[in-house]
Scaffold this active site. Structure first.
Site, PDB file in Angstrom:
ATOM      1  N   GLY A 153       0.822  -1.192   0.000  1.00 12.87           N
ATOM      2  CA  GLY A 153       0.000   0.000   0.000  1.00 12.87           C
ATOM      3  C   GLY A 153       0.862   1.251   0.000  1.00 12.87           C
ATOM      4  O   GLY A 153       2.053   1.215   0.330  1.00 12.87           O
ATOM      5  N   CYS A 154       0.250   2.373  -0.370  1.00 15.25           N
ATOM      6  CA  CYS A 154       1.004   3.625  -0.442  1.00 15.25           C
ATOM      7  C   CYS A 154       1.444   4.098   0.937  1.00 15.25           C
ATOM      8  O   CYS A 154       2.615   4.453   1.138  1.00 15.25           O
ATOM      9  CB  CYS A 154       0.189   4.696  -1.167  1.00 15.25           C
ATOM     10  SG  CYS A 154      -1.536   4.815  -0.651  1.00 15.25           S
TER      11      CYS A 154
END
Length: 350
Positions: A153-154
């Site tokens: 995920g970012c």
């Protein structure tokens, strides 16, 4: 495409979203990439240029439904599908095809943790055992050997790049870590949602997922591996009225005898040979505009006024290093290509 480069036949599942568009944008300049298939459920049958007019000058296949994909003509598949929709699809992709999944469906190694945080049972438990977590700089060997890679995920990417090496070297204490994170609106996806309307987002910013965001277990999973023991963090994400970009301001307590300069030097030594991760000079705070449109991450370290306290500022472009750029970086590693191929563009500034 260069004639002396063996082509890599690529399919992108979920090409009508922001990460799908950025995958196409970067793969168009990748010397080995041949985009053979693009899928989108609601936009099926349309040319890519109709969905994304900025791509009208490029010859691309029309969008189709996933069931219309000819797997025999693909070497690599990027899955840019919504969370909860990918597991069964990836499990059905032929074994000879390498997969980079940009959703959260394979990021948590424990199926029970996945069920707790995502509200349904894991639908490809046997495949999960073979998946490599794709934070490239921290798991390059795992990515190199894997057929399926879970792209991080970012928020985890932005937070783990500075924290994991410091925990591994026992430079900071595993308790009391606070991650105050902020993201541009593109991180919420392209679907129409009331909370993402211009008038809802503009001229202010807000916290969300307070105390129970789904990136918490992913961050803690990887920090536990680095620290060798359980790590619980306080993580709060915020939505900022900008298109793209991400910043994590991280508060840590240093080990006895360790200074902020020591943290900075440890991170510099860890990443000095890495193409995409940099550490700023003392006193220089990285900003999201310093990495915009690039696959770069930039980290700054500062002494806090509290005893043994330090503040770490980490920035990435949420759609590139936080998603599509890192996905291509992982593909390059999986295929034995130059790791920076196709994603070595400098940040856009201003």
């Amino acid at each position: 495409m260069a004639t002396n480069v063996t082509p890599v036949r690529i399919g992108i599942l979920g090409a009508s979203g922001y990460t799908g568009a950025d995958l196409v944008r970067m793969l168009l300049r990748h010397p080995a990439a041949e985009i053979r298939a693009l899928t989108a459920e609601r936009q099926a049958g349309k040319p890519m240029a109709e969905v994304f007019p900025h791509l009208q000058h490029y010859k691309l296949p029309d969008l189709v439904k996933i069931e219309a994909v000819n797997w025999d003509q693909l070497d690599v598949v990027f899955c840019a599908l919504p969370h909860g929709t990918t597991q069964e699809i990836v499990a059905g992709i032929p074994n000879g095809i390498k997969v980079v999944d940009l959703s959260a469906d394979f990021r948590l190694s424990d199926p029970h943790s996945y069920a707790e945080w995502y509200g349904h049972e894991h639908r490809a438990v046997e495949l999960q055992k073979e998946v490599a977590y794709g934070l490239t700089e921290l798991n390059r060997q795992g990515v190199r050997k894997a057929r399926v890679v879970a792209n991080p995920g970012c928020y985890p990417t932005c937070s783990l790049l500075p924290l994991a090496p410091l925990l591994l070297e026992e430079m900071i204490e595993p308790g009391g870590i606070v991650i105050d994170a902020k993201s541009g609106v593109s991180g919420a996806g392209r679907d129409a949602k009331q909370q993402n309307l211009f008038t809802e987002v503009s001229e202010g910013f807000n916290a969300y997922g307070v105390g129970h965001h789904r990136h918490m277990p992913e961050i803690e999973q990887e920090l536990r591996l680095a620290a060798g023991r359980p790590v619980t963090v306080s993580f709060t994400p915020h939505l900022v009225p900008m298109n793209r970009g991400m910043m994590s301001t991280i508060y840590v307590r240093m080990a006895d005898g360790v200074s902020a300069d020591d943290l900075r030097e440890t991170l510099k030594a860890k990443y000095e040979s890495e193409a995409f991760v940099g550490v700023t000079a003392p006193g220089i705070a990285p900003a999201t505009r310093h990495v915009r449109g690039s696959n770069h991450a930039l980290i700054g370290v500062f002494a806090d006024r509290t005893p043994r306290g330090a503040i770490i500022v980490s920035v990435i472009d949420n759609l590139v290093k936080g998603a599509s750029g890192q996905a291509i970086q992982n593909m390059n590693v999986m295929l034995g290509l130059g790791e920076t191929t196709g994603i070595d563009q400098a940040p856009m500034f201003p």
